[in-house]
Design a protein around this motif. Sequence first.
Motif, PDB file in Angstrom:
ATOM      1  N   ARG A 196       0.837  -1.211   0.000  1.00 19.82           N
ATOM      2  CA  ARG A 196       0.000   0.000   0.000  1.00 19.82           C
ATOM      3  C   ARG A 196       0.870   1.259   0.000  1.00 19.82           C
ATOM      4  O   ARG A 196       0.466   2.313   0.500  1.00 19.82           O
ATOM      5  N   SER A 197       2.117   1.106  -0.448  1.00 15.78           N
ATOM      6  CA  SER A 197       3.022   2.247  -0.694  1.00 15.78           C
ATOM      7  C   SER A 197       3.715   2.840   0.524  1.00 15.78           C
ATOM      8  O   SER A 197       4.215   3.954   0.458  1.00 15.78           O
ATOM      9  N   ILE A 198       3.737   2.133   1.640  1.00 16.26           N
ATOM     10  CA  ILE A 198       4.502   2.651   2.772  1.00 16.26           C
ATOM     11  C   ILE A 198       5.945   2.127   2.680  1.00 16.26           C
ATOM     12  O   ILE A 198       6.179   0.981   2.300  1.00 16.26           O
ATOM     13  N   THR A 199       6.887   3.017   2.975  1.00 16.22           N
ATOM     14  CA  THR A 199       8.313   2.678   2.946  1.00 16.22           C
ATOM     15  C   THR A 199       8.760   2.325   4.367  1.00 16.22           C
ATOM     16  O   THR A 199       8.223   2.882   5.330  1.00 16.22           O
ATOM     17  N   PHE A 200       9.719   1.413   4.482  1.00 11.79           N
ATOM     18  CA  PHE A 200      10.155   0.977   5.815  1.00 11.79           C
ATOM     19  C   PHE A 200      11.662   1.049   6.004  1.00 11.79           C
ATOM     20  O   PHE A 200      12.433   0.680   5.104  1.00 11.79           O
ATOM     21  N   LEU A 201      12.049   1.493   7.188  1.00 13.27           N
ATOM     22  CA  LEU A 201      13.426   1.326   7.656  1.00 13.27           C
ATOM     23  C   LEU A 201      13.306   0.567   8.976  1.00 13.27           C
ATOM     24  O   LEU A 201      12.632   1.029   9.902  1.00 13.27           O
ATOM     25  N   ILE A 202      13.899  -0.620   9.031  1.00 13.35           N
ATOM     26  CA  ILE A 202      13.639  -1.525  10.151  1.00 13.35           C
ATOM     27  C   ILE A 202      14.922  -1.996  10.824  1.00 13.35           C
ATOM     28  O   ILE A 202      15.801  -2.570  10.178  1.00 13.35           O
ATOM     29  N   ILE A 203      15.014  -1.731  12.126  1.00 13.68           N
ATOM     30  CA  ILE A 203      16.106  -2.301  12.923  1.00 13.68           C
ATOM     31  C   ILE A 203      15.677  -3.706  13.324  1.00 13.68           C
ATOM     32  O   ILE A 203      14.578  -3.887  13.860  1.00 13.68           O
ATOM     33  N   GLU A 204      16.511  -4.679  13.016  1.00 12.46           N
ATOM     34  CA  GLU A 204      16.101  -6.060  13.291  1.00 12.46           C
ATOM     35  C   GLU A 204      17.335  -6.888  13.628  1.00 12.46           C
ATOM     36  O   GLU A 204      18.322  -6.864  12.900  1.00 12.46           O
ATOM     37  N   HIS A 205      17.277  -7.625  14.723  1.00 13.99           N
ATOM     38  CA  HIS A 205      18.457  -8.417  15.068  1.00 13.99           C
ATOM     39  C   HIS A 205      18.341  -9.851  14.582  1.00 13.99           C
ATOM     40  O   HIS A 205      19.336 -10.559  14.492  1.00 13.99           O
ATOM     41  N   ASN A 206      17.124 -10.269  14.255  1.00 15.74           N
ATOM     42  CA  ASN A 206      16.909 -11.647  13.833  1.00 15.74           C
ATOM     43  C   ASN A 206      17.170 -11.778  12.323  1.00 15.74           C
ATOM     44  O   ASN A 206      16.403 -11.284  11.498  1.00 15.74           O
ATOM     45  N   MET A 207      18.286 -12.446  11.961  1.00 19.37           N
ATOM     46  CA  MET A 207      18.690 -12.491  10.545  1.00 19.37           C
ATOM     47  C   MET A 207      17.684 -13.239   9.674  1.00 19.37           C
ATOM     48  O   MET A 207      17.577 -12.964   8.483  1.00 19.37           O
ATOM     49  N   SER A 208      16.956 -14.188  10.252  1.00 22.22           N
ATOM     50  CA  SER A 208      15.992 -14.894   9.405  1.00 22.22           C
ATOM     51  C   SER A 208      14.819 -13.962   9.068  1.00 22.22           C
ATOM     52  O   SER A 208      14.285 -13.986   7.962  1.00 22.22           O
ATOM     53  N   VAL A 209      14.469 -13.083  10.010  1.00 25.09           N
ATOM     54  CA  VAL A 209      13.436 -12.077   9.716  1.00 25.09           C
ATOM     55  C   VAL A 209      13.959 -11.101   8.663  1.00 25.09           C
ATOM     56  O   VAL A 209      13.253 -10.755   7.713  1.00 25.09           O
ATOM     57  N   VAL A 210      15.214 -10.690   8.812  1.00 21.16           N
ATOM     58  CA  VAL A 210      15.819  -9.766   7.844  1.00 21.16           C
ATOM     59  C   VAL A 210      15.766 -10.381   6.432  1.00 21.16           C
ATOM     60  O   VAL A 210      15.370  -9.726   5.471  1.00 21.16           O
ATOM     61  N   SER A 211      16.128 -11.661   6.331  1.00 23.34           N
ATOM     62  CA  SER A 211      16.140 -12.318   5.023  1.00 23.34           C
ATOM     63  C   SER A 211      14.748 -12.411   4.418  1.00 23.34           C
ATOM     64  O   SER A 211      14.584 -12.266   3.213  1.00 23.34           O
TER      65      SER A 211
END
Length: 248
Positions: free
Chosen positions: A197-212
């Motif tokens: 729906r066109s929202i942009t994200f910048l996400i701090i994440e420590h879980n690499m599987s979530v990042v992938s």
Amino acid sequence: MLSVLNVTKRFGGLTALDNCTINVEKKEICGLIGPNGSGKSTLFNVITGYYPSDNGEIIYNETHIESMAPYDIINMGISRTFQLPNLFKKMTLMENMLIASKAQKGEDIWRAWFGSGVKQQDYDNYNKAMDLLEFFNLVQLRNEYANSISFGQQKLLELARALMTDPEILLLDEPTGGINPVVVNKIIKSIKEMRDRSITFLIIEHNMSVVSRLCDRVYVLDHGKNIAMGTPDEVKTNEQVIEAYLGV
Ligand SMILES: Nc1ncnc2c1ncn2[C@@H]1O[C@H](COP(=O)(O)OP(=O)(O)O)[C@@H](O)[C@H]1O
Ligand SMILES: [Mg+2]
């Protein structure tokens, strides 16, 4: 869309951000990773105007925002969540949602004065809050106090609340930290739907599987410095990144 250029932030003798540069493109899901204390949350605090930076520029849709106040930055379309949910614990979920509604700058006084428009605005905000609570499976809990729901639900509520201001970009600080895998999946799915729906994200994440699973691109910080940027697969195999995480 959002450019952080050579930003430095010091706390006394400690340099939390050291010439940090990142670029977030419209409609991407951009990750920000790095060991504990590498400056990730500080970067969010500087972008959103909570802390002034010592040096550097922050440009959002061609506007310099590095000297703007948090409220004005929210009104520009940048919204955020916190590493630990920052809710009004003794208010209900609905009250938490409504309190976050974007004020209609310069207009509310006059609307109240003439007694027109305000009700319509409140009604719109209420409906928006209902829609968002529904989207995050929280609508049944709307009259409960925020401190009575689970930690995972509090994270969802923070996400829902951040959407009340109609952001173009959302900065999420460890949205999946400390919550169970079912809620993690719900959050991943919701973020992807919001991006559609066109929202942009910048996400701090420590879980690499979530990042992938989530991120198109990732920046890696270490001691406040950029050490790598690329796709999740690229950074996972980057030697400097492995070194920073393993401390060798
Ligand atoms: N308000 C503050 N006052 C003093 N030092 C701080 C403050 N906020 C963060 N720091 C320090 O800055 C460094 C980066 O912290 P932070 O941005 O929270 O790291 P991360 O989110 O990557 O774990 C840490 O050494 C931390 O102790
Ligand atoms: Mg942090």
